[in-house]
Design a protein around this motif. Sequence first.
Motif, PDB file in Angstrom:
ATOM      1  N   PRO B   7      46.515 -89.406  39.922  1.00 11.73           N
ATOM      2  CA  PRO B   7      46.353 -88.217  39.084  1.00 11.73           C
ATOM      3  C   PRO B   7      44.996 -88.249  38.379  1.00 11.73           C
ATOM      4  O   PRO B   7      44.343 -89.304  38.319  1.00 11.73           O
ATOM      5  CB  PRO B   7      47.496 -88.340  38.079  1.00 11.73           C
ATOM      6  CG  PRO B   7      47.741 -89.806  37.983  1.00 11.73           C
ATOM      7  CD  PRO B   7      47.441 -90.374  39.336  1.00 11.73           C
ATOM      8  N   ARG B  18      40.106 -89.960  44.379  1.00  8.96           N
ATOM      9  CA  ARG B  18      41.448 -89.431  44.169  1.00  8.96           C
ATOM     10  C   ARG B  18      42.463 -90.005  45.156  1.00  8.96           C
ATOM     11  O   ARG B  18      43.646 -90.081  44.856  1.00  8.96           O
ATOM     12  CB  ARG B  18      41.424 -87.899  44.306  1.00  8.96           C
ATOM     13  CG  ARG B  18      42.769 -87.228  44.082  1.00  8.96           C
ATOM     14  CD  ARG B  18      42.664 -85.732  44.127  1.00  8.96           C
ATOM     15  NE  ARG B  18      41.889 -85.226  43.023  1.00  8.96           N
ATOM     16  CZ  ARG B  18      42.360 -85.050  41.789  1.00  8.96           C
ATOM     17  NH1 ARG B  18      43.606 -85.345  41.517  1.00  8.96           N
ATOM     18  NH2 ARG B  18      41.581 -84.582  40.839  1.00  8.96           N
ATOM     19  N   ALA B  51      55.826 -92.424  42.803  1.00 11.24           N
ATOM     20  CA  ALA B  51      56.714 -91.776  43.766  1.00 11.24           C
ATOM     21  C   ALA B  51      56.342 -92.270  45.157  1.00 11.24           C
ATOM     22  O   ALA B  51      55.184 -92.167  45.554  1.00 11.24           O
ATOM     23  CB  ALA B  51      56.574 -90.266  43.675  1.00 11.24           C
ATOM     24  N   GLY B  54      58.636 -89.333  47.991  1.00 11.12           N
ATOM     25  CA  GLY B  54      59.469 -88.386  47.258  1.00 11.12           C
ATOM     26  C   GLY B  54      60.417 -89.019  46.257  1.00 11.12           C
ATOM     27  O   GLY B  54      60.969 -88.338  45.399  1.00 11.12           O
ATOM     28  N   GLN B  55      60.627 -90.317  46.357  1.00 14.68           N
ATOM     29  CA  GLN B  55      61.535 -91.008  45.443  1.00 14.68           C
ATOM     30  C   GLN B  55      60.729 -91.542  44.258  1.00 14.68           C
ATOM     31  O   GLN B  55      59.763 -92.292  44.448  1.00 14.68           O
ATOM     32  CB  GLN B  55      62.212 -92.161  46.177  1.00 14.68           C
ATOM     33  CG  GLN B  55      63.232 -92.918  45.383  1.00 14.68           C
ATOM     34  CD  GLN B  55      64.598 -92.268  45.455  1.00 14.68           C
ATOM     35  OE1 GLN B  55      64.854 -91.318  44.732  1.00 14.68           O
ATOM     36  NE2 GLN B  55      65.464 -92.748  46.305  1.00 14.68           N
ATOM     37  N   ILE B  56      61.118 -91.162  43.036  1.00 16.58           N
ATOM     38  CA  ILE B  56      60.369 -91.593  41.853  1.00 16.58           C
ATOM     39  C   ILE B  56      60.941 -92.918  41.341  1.00 16.58           C
ATOM     40  O   ILE B  56      62.150 -93.050  41.130  1.00 16.58           O
ATOM     41  CB  ILE B  56      60.436 -90.526  40.747  1.00 16.58           C
ATOM     42  CG1 ILE B  56      59.792 -89.220  41.241  1.00 16.58           C
ATOM     43  CG2 ILE B  56      59.739 -91.011  39.480  1.00 16.58           C
ATOM     44  CD1 ILE B  56      59.946 -88.059  40.284  1.00 16.58           C
ATOM     45  N   TYR B  57      60.055 -93.881  41.136  1.00 19.85           N
ATOM     46  CA  TYR B  57      60.445 -95.191  40.604  1.00 19.85           C
ATOM     47  C   TYR B  57      59.742 -95.389  39.263  1.00 19.85           C
ATOM     48  O   TYR B  57      58.525 -95.273  39.172  1.00 19.85           O
ATOM     49  CB  TYR B  57      60.029 -96.317  41.550  1.00 19.85           C
ATOM     50  CG  TYR B  57      60.657 -96.255  42.918  1.00 19.85           C
ATOM     51  CD1 TYR B  57      61.861 -96.905  43.176  1.00 19.85           C
ATOM     52  CD2 TYR B  57      60.059 -95.543  43.947  1.00 19.85           C
ATOM     53  CE1 TYR B  57      62.447 -96.848  44.438  1.00 19.85           C
ATOM     54  CE2 TYR B  57      60.629 -95.473  45.204  1.00 19.85           C
ATOM     55  CZ  TYR B  57      61.827 -96.133  45.444  1.00 19.85           C
ATOM     56  OH  TYR B  57      62.402 -96.061  46.691  1.00 19.85           O
ATOM     57  N   GLN B  58      60.521 -95.715  38.243  1.00 16.45           N
ATOM     58  CA  GLN B  58      59.919 -96.078  36.959  1.00 16.45           C
ATOM     59  C   GLN B  58      59.425 -97.526  37.017  1.00 16.45           C
ATOM     60  O   GLN B  58      58.461 -97.882  36.356  1.00 16.45           O
ATOM     61  CB  GLN B  58      60.949 -95.953  35.829  1.00 16.45           C
ATOM     62  CG  GLN B  58      61.532 -94.565  35.638  1.00 16.45           C
ATOM     63  CD  GLN B  58      60.624 -93.649  34.855  1.00 16.45           C
ATOM     64  OE1 GLN B  58      59.665 -93.108  35.381  1.00 16.45           O
ATOM     65  NE2 GLN B  58      60.917 -93.457  33.600  1.00 16.45           N
ATOM     66  N   GLU B  63      59.662-102.259  46.827  1.00 21.58           N
ATOM     67  CA  GLU B  63      60.066-101.136  47.655  1.00 21.58           C
ATOM     68  C   GLU B  63      59.179-101.054  48.894  1.00 21.58           C
ATOM     69  O   GLU B  63      57.951-101.229  48.809  1.00 21.58           O
ATOM     70  CB  GLU B  63      59.961 -99.823  46.858  1.00 21.58           C
ATOM     71  CG  GLU B  63      61.134 -99.587  45.915  1.00 21.58           C
ATOM     72  CD  GLU B  63      61.213-100.569  44.763  1.00 21.58           C
ATOM     73  OE1 GLU B  63      60.174-101.178  44.435  1.00 21.58           O
ATOM     74  OE2 GLU B  63      62.298-100.738  44.197  1.00 21.58           O
ATOM     75  N   GLU B  70      53.785 -91.549  51.668  1.00 22.32           N
ATOM     76  CA  GLU B  70      52.975 -90.832  50.676  1.00 22.32           C
ATOM     77  C   GLU B  70      53.318 -91.395  49.302  1.00 22.32           C
ATOM     78  O   GLU B  70      54.486 -91.416  48.905  1.00 22.32           O
ATOM     79  CB  GLU B  70      53.280 -89.329  50.704  1.00 22.32           C
ATOM     80  CG  GLU B  70      52.821 -88.639  51.976  1.00 22.32           C
ATOM     81  CD  GLU B  70      53.125 -87.149  51.930  1.00 22.32           C
ATOM     82  OE1 GLU B  70      52.293 -86.365  52.400  1.00 22.32           O
ATOM     83  OE2 GLU B  70      54.187 -86.767  51.411  1.00 22.32           O
ATOM     84  N   PHE B  72      52.414 -91.398  45.165  1.00 20.66           N
ATOM     85  CA  PHE B  72      51.759 -90.709  44.053  1.00 20.66           C
ATOM     86  C   PHE B  72      52.024 -91.484  42.771  1.00 20.66           C
ATOM     87  O   PHE B  72      53.187 -91.748  42.441  1.00 20.66           O
ATOM     88  CB  PHE B  72      52.310 -89.293  43.896  1.00 20.66           C
ATOM     89  CG  PHE B  72      52.019 -88.386  45.042  1.00 20.66           C
ATOM     90  CD1 PHE B  72      50.891 -87.579  45.040  1.00 20.66           C
ATOM     91  CD2 PHE B  72      52.861 -88.345  46.141  1.00 20.66           C
ATOM     92  CE1 PHE B  72      50.622 -86.750  46.103  1.00 20.66           C
ATOM     93  CE2 PHE B  72      52.599 -87.512  47.208  1.00 20.66           C
ATOM     94  CZ  PHE B  72      51.474 -86.711  47.203  1.00 20.66           C
ATOM     95  N   MET B  74      52.071 -91.413  38.715  1.00 22.84           N
ATOM     96  CA  MET B  74      52.329 -90.345  37.739  1.00 22.84           C
ATOM     97  C   MET B  74      52.736 -90.960  36.408  1.00 22.84           C
ATOM     98  O   MET B  74      53.063 -92.150  36.336  1.00 22.84           O
ATOM     99  CB  MET B  74      53.442 -89.421  38.254  1.00 22.84           C
ATOM    100  CG  MET B  74      54.680 -90.202  38.698  1.00 22.84           C
ATOM    101  SD  MET B  74      55.868 -89.225  39.628  1.00 22.84           S
ATOM    102  CE  MET B  74      56.620 -88.337  38.273  1.00 22.84           C
TER     103      MET B  74
END
Lengths: 752, 80
Positions: B7, B18, B51, B54-58, B63, B70, B72, B74
């Motif tokens: 980001p 980026r 992410a 598509g799966q968001i991990y805190q 993994e 992909e 990302f 965030m």
Amino acid sequence: MAEAVDYQVLGTRPVRPDGVDKVTGRAQFGADQNLPNMLHGKILRSPHAHARIKRVDLSKALAMDGVCAAVTGADFPTVASGVSIGEAGGDVMDIAHNVMARDKALYHGHAVAAVAATSLEIAEQALDAIDVEYEVLPPVLDVLQAMAPAAPLLDENCFTKNLPEKPDKPSNVASVMALSRGDVEAGFEQADLVVEGEYRIPMAHQGYIEPHACTATVNEEGKATVWCCTQGQFDFRTAIAKILDWKVGDMKVVPSEIGGGFGGKTVVYLEPVAVLLSQRAGRPVKMVMSREEVFRATGPTSGTVCRVKVGAKQNGRITAAKAWLAYESGAFPGAPVGPGAMSIFAPYDLENFLVEGHEVRVNKPKVAAYRAPGAPQSMHAMEVALDDLARQLNMDPLDLRMVNAADEGTQAPYGPKFPAIGFKACIEAAKKHPNYTAPLLEGAGRGVAAGFWFNVGMQSSAEVRLNEDGTVIVMEGNPDIGGSRASMSLMAAETLGVPYEQVKTYVGDTESTGFCNLTGGSRTTFATGMAVVRACEDIIAQCRSRAAATWGVDEEQVEWRDGQAVPAPGVNADVNPLSLADLAAGAPRTGGPILGRASLNAQGAGASFSVNFTDLKVDQETGAVEVLSFTAVQDAGKAIHPAYVEGQMQGGAAQGLGWALNEEYIYDADGVMENAGFLDYRVPVASDLPMIDTEIVEVRNPSHPYGVRGVGETPIVAPLAATANAVRDAIGIRINDLPLSPPRILAALGGE
Amino acid sequence: MATVVFPDHLLGCTNGQRQVELLVDNYRELLLALEKQWPGIGEALAKSAVAIDGQIYQDAFLEPVNADSEIFFMARIEGG
């Protein structure tokens, strides 16, 4: 993972297990804990919004009869910055300095000293005997003024984070952030129509009924026990231990019933002070805030200024969107501008956008989480701009949203592609709803808005115990705010295949159950529910093993069906099924007690979308708004207990309506809040509201065994803009700022 | 190669870059590779969510990351 389609108990509406205790007064809340020989603690709070603390003299207070201990910031250990505590706690140094000021008081009401005495009256008198010398400094109260280069600085060591290069001068802007995609200016050039506006929302409080309260005792061995109202006993334990430099293992936190939190009880205020006072006095110390203290010194949410610009083609397709967000963080960093920036465009499939966010320190209380933190403010701006766009395009506002709606595979503005989501299903359900197809009453206005929240998973544990008679106890660690005990029992009953009445769920303290992150982020039914299901699956595996041993067959030859161990199809065994009660009764012979456990860090919390619409009337003489109807449509994934899902939707709508219509922190020029009480800080009461109509949409979340999505946060997002858009529809005048209180509407109408 | 996207507020750590493509097997290897390319970025990434497909991990750790993944970074999501 359980795969259930035809559910036996999920989706039913049993009476909540804590209901009778709560309506009869038996339930124990934070202020109900009393111990022998207990002292009463009180906090001395700064009378100035911004002042250097030159000297604090406790000697006269300590000399008073009945005063047993007194502390200032100097009595707390030095805490280094850089360590984050808890789900929503923030930096440990900021939390510590918010609990008790050190060299500066940063808002009116900031804690400066504390005493413990044999009675509340003596404690209050002792506060008057504390001598504090202040150097009063000019306060900065407005977010835009605080951003100006010449603004008074709250913290000379605050340098804006996330700039390309480290700045050489300190600033009240604690951090900046940005999200972008595509070419936003080229997108605006393609637009047939552009709308834009600046929207301001003042600070608002979570408005929970129960004030903060705790009782702490430190025993001779130096171990502390703290009873308190909290959204998370484990995160509170961590916070207290870090602030006081204790070992976590020397601290036990027992959660009481909780009279509302909404994010505001995710951070400590009184608890470290009570422990320190108890340690000094050698006696238990109880501390209870007044409502005035709750308003002046505990977590409101950010006041904001949001600027939005949206361009679209004549068919409604958005070509570009741009937002500039400034969020007050209060006295310390921690404004939810990140989630605000990530959520503002989340419901929409956009090729070109830019969001710039700023968190700004002002001389007001440190903000705390409030349902969907950051999203209501930014999304109010976007959803109001979309309403203006729909008017100019002469489109139904739901059609405009459908043309641009995000769906499975859409790349979210914050990065990843959405899995299955329910936004389009919510729009379709709203369009067909009888309240939307019904004609508008004469003189009334109708407003529409969308809502969104990410939801989170995080860490949870659960233990499921099989009693000797086959009844079941679920132990977990999330304070029950919205009916989670019933939801956990329902999921356990469904998984085990037993009636709901056979299962009882209890919330444990930090020494009687495994670690759970706090009740927040709409995570409990999702994440702790997942742990409960897995713990039940552990029980089932053990029961199959015990049945196999009993029957003399292999474990694979035993199935679990309808709450019983049965031979698998084709297995030649002349045996009777074994129920949970049978297996529990036989447990002493087959290996001892049966206990299931699960601990996990839950991933895949599915995003939740909503659509709200409301009909209302505006009194042209007084400016007062009468809400005629309010309809909330929301994707819950799977509603485990539909009445509690509806309750979340109704509660969020009520809070959102209050925020939209009346709630605001009002300050004088010196930074003193002028409406620190429920008479002047006007939350909606039952007579202000119609019955909130709800419609639950269920688009399964594939990451949860029963398809659950969190539901607690999304409901507060859309009501702000839905109400603003309805007022615009009713009076024909757009008012950009909230709240839409009678004086503001009257001024817009040209009255006095 | 997995695609990793940063980001805007992390671009200061990547000299403005980026996006990067990397061949790694899991998230831990990804962090090591990014730290090697931009020393110090690990501290900022530890405060971020991620992410993966598509799966968001805190709190991602081991993994799996596939060749076509992909990723990302965030801001972490909190809640009330």
